[in-house]
Enzyme design. Structure first.
Site, PDB file in Angstrom:
ATOM      1  N   LYS A 120       0.112   4.157  -0.175  1.00 26.35           N
ATOM      2  CA  LYS A 120      -0.669   5.676   0.328  1.00 26.35           C
ATOM      3  C   LYS A 120      -0.622   6.772  -0.493  1.00 26.35           C
ATOM      4  O   LYS A 120      -0.522   6.455  -1.560  1.00 26.35           O
ATOM      5  CB  LYS A 120      -0.177   5.737   1.682  1.00 26.35           C
ATOM      6  CG  LYS A 120      -0.157   4.265   2.495  1.00 26.35           C
ATOM      7  CD  LYS A 120       0.257   4.603   3.998  1.00 26.35           C
ATOM      8  CE  LYS A 120       0.268   3.170   4.677  1.00 26.35           C
ATOM      9  NZ  LYS A 120       0.202   3.383   6.198  1.00 26.35           N
ATOM     10  N   GLY A 180       2.618   1.544  10.664  1.00 22.46           N
ATOM     11  CA  GLY A 180       3.442   2.811  10.553  1.00 22.46           C
ATOM     12  C   GLY A 180       4.207   3.131  11.847  1.00 22.46           C
ATOM     13  O   GLY A 180       4.831   3.935  12.004  1.00 22.46           O
ATOM     14  N   SER A 208       3.555  -2.662  10.213  1.00 18.43           N
ATOM     15  CA  SER A 208       5.099  -2.705  10.431  1.00 18.43           C
ATOM     16  C   SER A 208       5.809  -4.333   9.811  1.00 18.43           C
ATOM     17  O   SER A 208       6.487  -4.784  10.568  1.00 18.43           O
ATOM     18  CB  SER A 208       5.466  -2.397  11.870  1.00 18.43           C
ATOM     19  OG  SER A 208       5.150  -1.236  12.062  1.00 18.43           O
ATOM     20  N   ASN A 247       0.907  -1.103   0.043  1.00 13.42           N
ATOM     21  CA  ASN A 247       0.101   0.014  -0.008  1.00 13.42           C
ATOM     22  C   ASN A 247       0.829   1.350  -0.065  1.00 13.42           C
ATOM     23  O   ASN A 247       1.565   1.403   1.012  1.00 13.42           O
ATOM     24  CB  ASN A 247      -0.922   0.107   1.338  1.00 13.42           C
ATOM     25  CG  ASN A 247      -1.703   1.348   1.372  1.00 13.42           C
ATOM     26  OD1 ASN A 247      -1.774   2.254   0.471  1.00 13.42           O
ATOM     27  ND2 ASN A 247      -2.562   1.439   2.665  1.00 13.42           N
ATOM     28  N   GLU A 271      -5.210  -5.453  10.205  1.00 15.10           N
ATOM     29  CA  GLU A 271      -4.220  -4.541  10.278  1.00 15.10           C
ATOM     30  C   GLU A 271      -4.551  -3.794  11.972  1.00 15.10           C
ATOM     31  O   GLU A 271      -5.283  -2.927  12.059  1.00 15.10           O
ATOM     32  CB  GLU A 271      -4.292  -3.343   9.429  1.00 15.10           C
ATOM     33  CG  GLU A 271      -3.762  -4.072   7.931  1.00 15.10           C
ATOM     34  CD  GLU A 271      -3.288  -2.969   7.317  1.00 15.10           C
ATOM     35  OE1 GLU A 271      -2.532  -3.293   6.569  1.00 15.10           O
ATOM     36  OE2 GLU A 271      -3.719  -2.143   6.972  1.00 15.10           O
ATOM     37  N   HIS A 277      -9.424   0.904   4.708  1.00 19.65           N
ATOM     38  CA  HIS A 277      -8.012   1.175   5.472  1.00 19.65           C
ATOM     39  C   HIS A 277      -8.476   1.735   6.656  1.00 19.65           C
ATOM     40  O   HIS A 277      -9.016   2.792   6.630  1.00 19.65           O
ATOM     41  CB  HIS A 277      -6.840   1.457   4.495  1.00 19.65           C
ATOM     42  CG  HIS A 277      -5.736   1.618   4.965  1.00 19.65           C
ATOM     43  ND1 HIS A 277      -5.038   2.397   5.992  1.00 19.65           N
ATOM     44  CD2 HIS A 277      -4.439   0.479   5.039  1.00 19.65           C
ATOM     45  CE1 HIS A 277      -3.796   2.253   6.196  1.00 19.65           C
ATOM     46  NE2 HIS A 277      -3.649   0.971   5.767  1.00 19.65           N
ATOM     47  N   GLU A 304      -6.634   4.187   7.842  1.00 17.91           N
ATOM     48  CA  GLU A 304      -6.537   5.710   7.463  1.00 17.91           C
ATOM     49  C   GLU A 304      -7.805   6.434   6.908  1.00 17.91           C
ATOM     50  O   GLU A 304      -8.170   7.334   7.248  1.00 17.91           O
ATOM     51  CB  GLU A 304      -5.337   5.880   6.822  1.00 17.91           C
ATOM     52  CG  GLU A 304      -4.382   5.710   7.687  1.00 17.91           C
ATOM     53  CD  GLU A 304      -3.042   5.257   6.731  1.00 17.91           C
ATOM     54  OE1 GLU A 304      -2.799   5.269   5.589  1.00 17.91           O
ATOM     55  OE2 GLU A 304      -1.809   4.698   7.412  1.00 17.91           O
TER      56      GLU A 304
HETATM   57  C1  PEP Z   1      -0.667  -0.085   6.113  1.00 17.33           C
HETATM   58  O1  PEP Z   1      -0.492   0.920   5.770  1.00 17.33           O
HETATM   59  O2  PEP Z   1      -1.563  -0.971   5.542  1.00 17.33           O
HETATM   60  C2  PEP Z   1       0.624  -0.587   6.832  1.00 17.33           C
HETATM   61  C3  PEP Z   1       0.390  -2.062   7.412  1.00 17.33           C
HETATM   62  O3  PEP Z   1       1.611   0.137   6.949  1.00 17.33           O
HETATM   63  P1  PEP Z   1       2.964  -0.394   7.525  1.00 17.33           P
HETATM   64  O4  PEP Z   1       3.556  -1.533   7.052  1.00 17.33           O
HETATM   65  O5  PEP Z   1       3.956   0.749   7.428  1.00 17.33           O
HETATM   66  O6  PEP Z   1       2.907  -0.342   9.130  1.00 17.33           O
END
Ligand code: PEP
Length: 255
Positions: A12, A174, A214, A10, A168, A96, A98
């Site tokens: 973003k 992040g 992460s 992703n 997630e 997601h 966000e």
């Molecule tokens: C994401 O945005 O879906 C995500 C898992 O980000 P990160 O891997 O940076 O934690």
């Protein structure tokens, strides 16, 4: 039941179209030999067509970060399934965290978007996950269950099998803090059990459930080695060719 792992990046709100093309080309060259893991990247709407063209003929799928449920109309900033289908888009992230946090998406809109994608033959990567506060107050399962029951309401078993779920935990996105393999497996097992209650064992066993939060080259193998973890949705570690290709190769080596 063996499920083919699916690892997706992703991107973003990162990368110009030129940068997306360069990354896709570099990635496609690096991962050309990987056959046992499905791969996708999700650039911004403005970069997706150029990235898709750059990925043509490779094993890197290119999808979008969202899809609206209405066919057309007064939804400023949104894109409909027909607009995506016109360009051969087959993969879309839905809901997601966000989007839930900053753009007011709810289980109800996630449900409508998931159904719209499925009706159009687009694979939704529907995201769920609890916040730290929800986990620490002992409400993780309650939150996941309502995200599943409301977010997947009205799907047929066949549609469920075509949906990819991404678990997630919001506190791991992040932040550099990854759920431990056991924490992630426990959540995935709960998700699969809930899917069993909703759609039956046969369907639940077929659904790909990605872990996100992460994930990097150094922890992907242990995470996807867990029984109910079928891949990953990756943010930060999907942005650079060297990081994402190393992650994909490490995953492929243990599948
Ligand atoms: C994401 O945005 O879906 C995500 C898992 O980000 P990160 O891997 O940076 O934690």
């Amino acid at each position: 039941m063996s499920r083919k792992p699916f690892i997706a990046g992703n991107w973003k709100m990162n990368k110009t179209a030129a940068e997306a093309v360069e990354t896709v080309k570099g990635l496609a060259a690096e991962v050309a030999d990987i056959k046992n893991v499905d791969i996708a990247v999700f650039p911004t709407f403005l970069s997706v067509l150029a990235a898709k063209e750059a990925a043509a003929g490779s094993n890197v799928n290119v999808g979008v970060q969202g899809v609206h449920f209405a066919a057309s109309g007064a939804y400023t900033g949104e894109v409909s399934v027909d607009m995506l289908k016109e360009h051969g888009i087959t993969h879309a992230i839905v809901g997601h965290s966000e989007r839930r946090q900053y753009f007011g998406e709810t289980n109800e809109t996630v449900n409508k978007r998931t159904l719209a994608a499925l009706d159009a033959g687009i694979t939704p990567f529907t995201c769920i996950g609890e916040t730290l506060e929800e986990r620490e107050s002992g409400n993780m399962e309650k939150v996941l269950e309502s995200q599943l029951r409301e977010g997947l309401a009205g799907l047929t078993a066949d549609q469920m099998e075509k949906t990819i779920l991404a678990y997630e935990p919001v506190w791991a996105i992040g932040t550099g803090v990854t759920a431990s393999p056991q924490q992630a497996q426990d959540a995935h097992a709960f998700i699969r059990q809930t899917l069993t209650d909703m759609f039956g064992t046969d369907t639940a066993e077929k659904v790909i459930i990605q872990y996100g939060g992460s994930v990097k080259a150094g922890n992907v193998a242990e995470l996807i080695g867990q029984k109910d973890i079928d891949g990953a949705l990756v943010g930060g570690a999907s942005l650079k060719v060297e990081d994402f290709s190393a992650l994909l190769k490490n995953a492929s080596a243990v599948c």
